[in-house]
Design an enzyme around this catalytic site. Structure first.
Site, PDB file in Angstrom:
ATOM      1  N   LYS A   1      24.186  44.751 115.441  1.00 45.90           N
ATOM      2  CA  LYS A   1      24.899  45.183 114.241  1.00 45.90           C
ATOM      3  C   LYS A   1      25.365  43.954 113.463  1.00 45.90           C
ATOM      4  O   LYS A   1      25.592  42.894 114.045  1.00 45.90           O
ATOM      5  CB  LYS A   1      26.086  46.085 114.584  1.00 45.90           C
ATOM      6  CG  LYS A   1      27.173  45.421 115.408  1.00 45.90           C
ATOM      7  CD  LYS A   1      28.304  46.377 115.688  1.00 45.90           C
ATOM      8  CE  LYS A   1      29.436  45.691 116.450  1.00 45.90           C
ATOM      9  NZ  LYS A   1      30.112  44.650 115.673  1.00 45.90           N
TER      10      LYS A   1
ATOM     11  N   LYS B   1      32.890  44.709 119.841  1.00 51.31           N
ATOM     12  CA  LYS B   1      32.504  43.397 119.320  1.00 51.31           C
ATOM     13  C   LYS B   1      33.077  43.168 117.918  1.00 51.31           C
ATOM     14  O   LYS B   1      33.486  44.098 117.231  1.00 51.31           O
ATOM     15  CB  LYS B   1      30.973  43.284 119.286  1.00 51.31           C
ATOM     16  CG  LYS B   1      30.316  43.452 120.654  1.00 51.31           C
ATOM     17  CD  LYS B   1      30.688  42.301 121.585  1.00 51.31           C
ATOM     18  CE  LYS B   1      29.997  42.433 122.929  1.00 51.31           C
ATOM     19  NZ  LYS B   1      30.760  43.177 123.922  1.00 51.31           N
ATOM     20  N   ASP B   2      33.070  41.890 117.498  1.00 49.39           N
ATOM     21  CA  ASP B   2      33.604  41.509 116.194  1.00 49.39           C
ATOM     22  C   ASP B   2      32.902  42.260 115.064  1.00 49.39           C
ATOM     23  O   ASP B   2      31.733  42.606 115.172  1.00 49.39           O
ATOM     24  CB  ASP B   2      33.431  39.999 115.966  1.00 49.39           C
ATOM     25  CG  ASP B   2      34.172  39.174 117.000  1.00 49.39           C
ATOM     26  OD1 ASP B   2      33.717  39.149 118.154  1.00 49.39           O
ATOM     27  OD2 ASP B   2      35.207  38.582 116.649  1.00 49.39           O
ATOM     28  N   LYS B   3      33.641  42.439 113.963  1.00 48.34           N
ATOM     29  CA  LYS B   3      33.050  43.067 112.791  1.00 48.34           C
ATOM     30  C   LYS B   3      32.271  42.052 111.965  1.00 48.34           C
ATOM     31  O   LYS B   3      31.067  42.204 111.763  1.00 48.34           O
ATOM     32  CB  LYS B   3      34.125  43.734 111.928  1.00 48.34           C
ATOM     33  CG  LYS B   3      33.541  44.329 110.647  1.00 48.34           C
ATOM     34  CD  LYS B   3      34.605  44.956 109.760  1.00 48.34           C
ATOM     35  CE  LYS B   3      33.963  45.518 108.485  1.00 48.34           C
ATOM     36  NZ  LYS B   3      34.942  46.149 107.585  1.00 48.34           N
TER      37      LYS B   3
ATOM     38  N   GLN C   1      41.533  40.237 115.639  1.00 50.16           N
ATOM     39  CA  GLN C   1      40.753  41.440 115.373  1.00 50.16           C
ATOM     40  C   GLN C   1      41.226  42.622 116.205  1.00 50.16           C
ATOM     41  O   GLN C   1      40.877  43.767 115.926  1.00 50.16           O
ATOM     42  CB  GLN C   1      39.266  41.199 115.616  1.00 50.16           C
ATOM     43  CG  GLN C   1      38.890  40.695 117.000  1.00 50.16           C
ATOM     44  CD  GLN C   1      38.832  39.182 117.073  1.00 50.16           C
ATOM     45  OE1 GLN C   1      39.750  38.508 116.633  1.00 50.16           O
ATOM     46  NE2 GLN C   1      37.760  38.656 117.634  1.00 50.16           N
TER      47      GLN C   1
END
Length: 689
Positions: free
Chosen positions: A295, A324-326, A419
């Protein structure tokens, strides 16, 4: 300490006041200028990058997961599983009778057939007497017995527990079953009591038998009812209590005498995909398909919602090891149940339009659990590298090498990264989590829809909602990709903004999304407690600290048995190292340090209004046991190299060029599960991102 607590709730998760492990000066730089500058690749439990997993490879068997399970001999397991199957077959046969003839068979005979393999005669007799006493209390409209519970004993095997739950609820619809650890208990079914006041006890029995069985395509019809007001009351009761599971409709027909009869029929809601069609018959709850998800610039939960919509299943059908991170390009393992590999391959093209790609599609035998990973590999580009403002040093290369060396040798404080809390200035996830823990459902909804600065479509929709309370209008304004917000709005539109309606709103989103907010609050408490621990005691292990011992023991050793409180003599003899010290995430099953840090936790929770919090939110089906987290962590295979840029073309040269002002650095390293690369970089660079 009192001053710290008084100001703590007023401070957003601002990392500027948190501690550092080393005292080097660091350097300035920017990260995440684009998703391609921050690449995260999950490392599975075998230590392999998920991008390197070969198709056709099965996921690890369940014994690779560090879960606490009862050890039973194969013979006993087979016996219990067989008993559970017998019970399920008997239940299905009984349910068929209910649906076809709408007439229950003899209770005593059924009770013997269903229970004699799993319950002793004494327990069966106690259960029967308990059910009779509950029925008598309901007939007298008494509520005093509603708090009673009866234990049926310990059932370590999951199959046996499932069999007992089904058998009890089918045989005694007037009772509810629940599990506490591995113990099964029963209590009065208050919903049964409420329905029996609207219908007969016989119909209430049949309805709850139908409801608990959840047989696909089955229906239940109440006796004809000529009173419209009474039918409306029944409709409202079922919608209020079970509206997410079933739907009701009144049917009118003439009897043999020509009189008009109206009956209420109940049926289970169909699961629908994005096309509005019923899901394909190939779905099977025993089918699991694993794949690697790529992604870009998407939250994990948003990506899962896109996947669910594309395939036509629920977001809760997906499982993954970590969020997971954006603002990054990320690769992670995902498992979806009830979907075959062939069906998943059929939507690959559709997903690419949404910035998603899937690889390594293969069948597997089970879902994933949060934390079921070895860690993550990071490849990060740091741009605009220079000395900090006020640093008179001309040797940037020295600053970088000093920082890298210190983090390699001394590690970093294992804070939860920004985050975890959201980047908005007006509202962060931890505030929503606090409201949920306190049972303030309406306040949590208002916080959820608090807009940030700016006039983008999302903020406009949120502002409109708070100003008008118009759910339908807000749905039309809210962008389609804001899946969580739209699901909550639909529920609020149906049930209203009462406390119960807001609960329904929260229940409309998957459990993993709901509990994210509570975890965010617990993470903030952990960060603040860790900062207090470091500022009070430094990097020395002291009396009252919690240390994690026997970290290499197998799954038969519970986590609570591995957490040890440091004694006076152990402090003097320096038995333990700082890398063994842990602090708890608040929950109902953890121990707190016995030094000043433990007192800090108690005072922090009391100040937040959680002094009596049980860390269970039953109305939202959330249970927060808590966990332990290491204070200090280390990066593995840390490499830092300059990138020499010419004419917008990046050309890497790691041996002939030194670091110059305004340079660009490429860093790569591995971190254990649940560690944040931004926190590691914060320690290294002395920057707050």
């Amino acid at each position: 300490m009192r001053l710290l607590l008084n100001t703590m709730e007023e401070i957003a998760p601002d990392f500027s006041f948190l501690s550092y492990m080393s005292d080097h000066i660091g350097f300035y730089g920017t990260i995440k200028n684009s998703p391609a500058d921050f690449v995260v690749t999950e490392i599975d439990v075998t230590g392999q990058l998920v991008t390197e997993v070969n198709e056709g490879l099965q996921t690890l068997p369940s014994n690779e997961r560090n879960f606490k399970k009862a050890k039973l001999s194969p013979k006993i397991k087979d016996s219990l599983a067989g008993a559970a199957r017998d019970i399920c077959e008997a239940v299905v046969e009984k349910v068929d009778n209910v649906f076809e003839a709408q007439d229950l068979p003899d209770r005593e005979a059924d009770q013997y057939n269903l229970f004699n393999t799993l319950l002793s005669l004494d327990v069966q007799e106690s259960l029967n007497n308990f059910a009779c006493s509950v029925r008598s209390a309901f007939e007298c409209k008494a509520s005093g017995g509603a708090q009673c519970e009866l234990s049926l004993g310990q059932f370590p095997d999951k199959n046996a527990r499932a069999g007992v739950h089904s058998a009890v609820r089918q045989t005694f619809p007037i009772l509810l079953t629940f599990t506490r650890s591995s113990e099964i208990l029963v209590k009065p079914n208050l919903d049964y009591q409420e329905l029996s006041l609207l219908t007969s006890e016989e119909e209430a029995d049949k309805f709850f038998t139908f409801l608990d069985a959840k047989v696909e395509n089955s229906r239940f019809t109440f006796q004809p009812d000529v009173c419209k007001e009474h039918r409306t009351s029944v409709h409202h009761f079922i919608s209020k209590k079970f509206g997410k599971l079933v739907e009701t409709k009144s049917f009118s027909e003439k009897d043999t005498d020509g009189l008009q009869k109206v009956c209420i029929t109940v049926r289970f809601r169909e699961r629908k995909g994005s096309s509005g069609k019923r899901q394909r018959s190939e779905e099977n709850p025993d089918i699991f398909t694993a794949f690697t998800l790529e992604k870009e610039n998407l939250e994990t939960l948003e990506a899962i919602s896109y996947l669910a919509s594309s395939i036509g299943v629920l977001p809760s059908d997906f499982s993954y090891a970590g969020i997971k991170d954006k603002k990054a390009i990320t690769y992670q393992s995902v498992v979806v149940k009830k979907v075959t590999p062939e069906r998943l391959r059929g939507v690959e093209g559709l997903l690419e339009k949404k910035g998603l790609k899937i690889y390594n599609i293969h069948p597997t035998c089970q879902h994933l659990h949060l934390g079921q990973l070895n860690g993550n590999h990071f490849s990060i580009v740091v741009r605009d590298v220079r000395c900090h403002t006020g640093d008179t040093s001309e040797d940037l290369e020295k600053r970088v090498h000093e920082a890298v060396r210190n983090v390699k040798n001394r590690g970093f404080i294992n804070y939860y990264g920004p985050q975890r809390f959201g980047k908005g200035q007006n509202i962060q996830s931890h505030k929503i989590g606090l409201a949920l823990l306190k049972g303030e459902m309406t306040q949590a909804i208002k916080l959820f829809f608090t807009p940030e600065e700016g006039d983008d479509p999302v903020n406009k929709a949120k502002l409109y909602f708070l100003q008008t309370g118009d759910m339908k209008g807000t749905i039309s304004l809210m962008p389609a990709y804001k899946v969580r917000e739209r699901m909550v709005l639909r529920a609020l539109n149906r049930y209203g903004m009462s406390d119960e309606g807001c609960e329904r709103g929260w229940l409309s989103i998957p459990h993993s999304m709901r509990i994210f907010y509570i975890h965010a609050y617990c993470s903030k408490i952990w960060n603040d407690a860790t900062s207090y621990r470091i500022s009070t005691y430094g990097s020395k292990v002291v009396e009252g600290d919690l240390v994690l011992i026997n970290q290499d023991t197998n799954e038969t050793t519970s986590l609570s048995d591995r957490v040890h409180i440091v004694t006076v003599s152990e402090e003097k003899e320096e038995i333990y190292s700082m890398h063994q010290v842990v602090l708890p995430m608040p929950g109902h099953s953890i121990r707190y340090p016995t030094n000043q840090v433990g007192e800090w936790y108690r005072e922090a929770l009391a100040t937040a209004g959680l002094h009596s919090c049980k860390f269970r939110v039953g109305s939202l089906q959330m249970n927060i046991p808590g966990c332990y987290r290491h204070i200090i962590k280390y990066p593995y295979n840390l490499i830092c190299e300059p990138i020499i840029e010419t004419d917008a073309q990046s050309q890497e040269n790691y041996s002939e060029h030194s670091i110059s002002k305004n340079a660009t650095l490429k860093m790569s390293f591995k971190l254990d599960a649940s560690c944040y690369a931004t926190v590691c970089l914060r320690e290294m660079m002395k920057c707050n991102f």
